[in-house]
Motif scaffolding. Structure first.
Motif, PDB file in Angstrom:
ATOM      1  N   GLU A 247       0.828  -1.210   0.000  1.00 37.81           N
ATOM      2  CA  GLU A 247       0.000   0.000   0.000  1.00 37.81           C
ATOM      3  C   GLU A 247       0.859   1.255   0.000  1.00 37.81           C
ATOM      4  O   GLU A 247       0.558   2.222  -0.720  1.00 37.81           O
ATOM      5  CB  GLU A 247      -0.918  -0.016   1.229  1.00 37.81           C
ATOM      6  CG  GLU A 247      -1.962  -1.117   1.193  1.00 37.81           C
ATOM      7  CD  GLU A 247      -2.709  -1.275   2.508  1.00 37.81           C
ATOM      8  OE1 GLU A 247      -3.647  -2.092   2.558  1.00 37.81           O
ATOM      9  OE2 GLU A 247      -2.356  -0.593   3.494  1.00 37.81           O
ATOM     10  N   SER A 273      -6.266  -1.724   1.194  1.00 44.05           N
ATOM     11  CA  SER A 273      -6.522  -2.788   0.223  1.00 44.05           C
ATOM     12  C   SER A 273      -7.127  -4.001   0.926  1.00 44.05           C
ATOM     13  O   SER A 273      -6.963  -4.193   2.136  1.00 44.05           O
ATOM     14  CB  SER A 273      -5.216  -3.190  -0.475  1.00 44.05           C
ATOM     15  OG  SER A 273      -4.268  -3.684   0.468  1.00 44.05           O
ATOM     16  N   ILE A 289      -0.311  -6.088  -1.518  1.00 45.84           N
ATOM     17  CA  ILE A 289      -1.580  -6.168  -2.236  1.00 45.84           C
ATOM     18  C   ILE A 289      -1.628  -7.464  -3.036  1.00 45.84           C
ATOM     19  O   ILE A 289      -0.667  -7.826  -3.736  1.00 45.84           O
ATOM     20  CB  ILE A 289      -1.738  -4.943  -3.152  1.00 45.84           C
ATOM     21  CG1 ILE A 289      -1.703  -3.659  -2.310  1.00 45.84           C
ATOM     22  CG2 ILE A 289      -3.031  -5.027  -3.955  1.00 45.84           C
ATOM     23  CD1 ILE A 289      -1.560  -2.398  -3.127  1.00 45.84           C
ATOM     24  N   LEU A 295      -8.893  -2.032  -3.904  1.00 45.48           N
ATOM     25  CA  LEU A 295      -8.041  -0.936  -3.433  1.00 45.48           C
ATOM     26  C   LEU A 295      -8.895   0.323  -3.399  1.00 45.48           C
ATOM     27  O   LEU A 295      -9.551   0.653  -4.390  1.00 45.48           O
ATOM     28  CB  LEU A 295      -6.848  -0.717  -4.367  1.00 45.48           C
ATOM     29  CG  LEU A 295      -5.933   0.449  -3.965  1.00 45.48           C
ATOM     30  CD1 LEU A 295      -4.958  -0.016  -2.889  1.00 45.48           C
ATOM     31  CD2 LEU A 295      -5.165   1.004  -5.158  1.00 45.48           C
TER      32      LEU A 295
END
Length: 449
Positions: A247, A273, A289, A295
């Motif tokens: 992130e 996320s 992620i 997201l």
């Protein structure tokens, strides 16, 4: 909405050779095209992108005159002698000066006084006289507004007394002895010293928030440029987004995109996320992620010219399609934003908006966002327009006017749900309705049947 300034446009501290520059030596916003200049501003990249989009940069001279006139008119309307500001964004609005904006938000080392006569005094940090030398609306530059504890220690009351004696003198000299002074925020020793002088303290934020709320066409040009720069930075973040990044990798790209266009800072770091999208307000962290993750982010970006671009979007990461659950949430969130945006027009009351706005299904109300709409300018501004559940405890009334800018937003996530959706547009109220200032598309994959 044009404005003819009643204020002088010269200042003996200004280098006269800069004011005699030829047109070719000026940038599109009227600032000097000088690689070594002191003042901050947009980069060549930003100007090129704006030109490609057909955007007109603001005329900075007129922007500064208009903003100061809004404050002076507000003082006159309330019969106040002056306005004393320590909030860095209020100081920016009044003078267009910047100096360590984040630092001075928690170390109030700068102040600004605006008299109802239009006289402006700026107290800047020591050794920083050069930072405002290009701004002719600053009538006087002084020092000695620091009396917070880190700076003054046990001498805070003494230093506050020295500072407030200057305010007393300014009210007598430039406000005809009017002792009503609007103050946005001040350290406790300063408030006590003002009261001991018999100065009547009024709510400065009531004045500044309402003055800042109405943008003219030139100020809207600055906001459009900031939003365009934000959207370009979002595009760069999106081109990087893929499974395996963290992130904070993506958030750093958004920060980079802001700064390389001359933007200033981002107020939060709200990007999350996967399961971290529910509940909302989780800030970007080290989570890696995954393919198929949701997201979601909220820019809260203070961009070029100091204007805020506050946009939210939700994406699907990787090569998987959104699930039916994700699509249902997204479609409902978009319906909420579009329905509420369509209602906007001048003359509509804040409470009325709450009452006629899109109603969230009950299962999403526990984790509703804090507002249905909020004002926007140099940052999130007045008003905050609440959901029905919060109207009695936190709501207040008012009326939309042309020139007000609002963000229309929603967070949709069930308690204990697998994910959440965040969407937000930025708009301006016009004479006949509203204009969407946001050009970011929504996600076709989420909207497919």
């Amino acid at each position: 909405m044009e404005f003819a300034s009643p204020f002088p446009v010269s200042n003996r501290r200004i280098d006269p050779t800069r004011r005699r520059a030829s047109r070719g030596a000026l940038l599109p916003d009227g600032s000097p095209n000088d690689n070594d200049r002191v003042e901050i501003g947009p980069t060549d990249l930003a100007f090129r992108e704006w030109a490609a989009r057909g955007l007109t940069p603001p005329d900075l001279t007129r922007l500064r005159q208009y903003r100061l006139s809004r404050l002076v008119d507000a003082l006159i309307a309330r019969d106040y002698g002056g306005l004393l500001m320590f909030d860095p964004l209020n100081i920016r609005y009044a003078t267009d000066t910047t100096n360590m904006q984040i630092w001075t938000m928690h170390n109030p080392a700068r102040a600004c006084f605006v008299a109802a006569s239009g006289h402006v005094v700026l107290w800047d940090f020591h050794g920083c006289d050069h930072l405002s030398a290009h701004l002719p609306l600053v009538s006087e530059l002084r020092h000695g507004a620091s009396f917070f504890y880190f700076e003054s220690g046990d001498r805070a009351a003494e230093h506050a007394g020295q500072f407030t004696a200057q305010i007393d003198e300014l009210l007598r000299t430039h406000a005809g002895g009017n002792r009503r002074l609007a103050v946005d925020r001040i350290e406790i020793p300063g408030q006590r010293a003002l009261e001991a002088l018999g100065i009547e303290i009024k709510d400065g934020f009531e004045l500044t928030e309402k003055a800042r709320a109405i943008k003219d066409g030139n100020e809207l040009n600055a906001m459009r440029c900031a939003i365009a720069a934000c959207e370009a930075a979002i595009g760069e973040m999106r081109s990087l987004a893929r499974p395996g990044l963290t992130e904070v990798d993506l958030w750093a790209e958004l920060q980079r995109g802001n700064h390389i266009r001359g933007g200033e800072w981002i107020e939060t770091r709200i990007l999350s996320s996967g399961p971290r999208t529910n509940p909302w307000f989780q800030e970007a962290g080290p989570r890696i992620i995954q393919n198929g993750d949701i997201l979601a982010f909220d820019t809260d970006m203070v961009g070029t010219y100091g204007y805020c671009a506050d946009l939210s979007r939700t994406w699907k990461i990787g090569d998987q399609k959104p699930t039916e659950y994700e699509k249902d949430l997204y479609k409902l969130a978009l319906e909420h934003v579009e329905t509420n945006q369509a209602l906007l027009r001048p003359g509509l009351g804040f409470r009325e908006l709450t009452e006629i706005g899109h109603r969230l299904p009950e299962r999403f109300r526990a984790q509703r966002y804090g507002v249905m709409y909020h004002g926007i300018g140099l940052c999130d501004e007045w008003p905050s327009i609440r959901y029905p559940e919060d109207l009695e405890s936190s709501g207040y009334d008012g009326v939309l006017e042309p020139g007000q800018c609002l963000c229309v937003e929603v967070y949709l996530g069930e308690v204990g749900g697998p994910c959440g959706i965040k969407l937000e547009n930025q708009v301006v109220i016009t004479e006949t309705g509203h204009e969407n200032l946001t050009s970011l598309p929504f996600e076709d994959d989420f909207l497919a049947p």
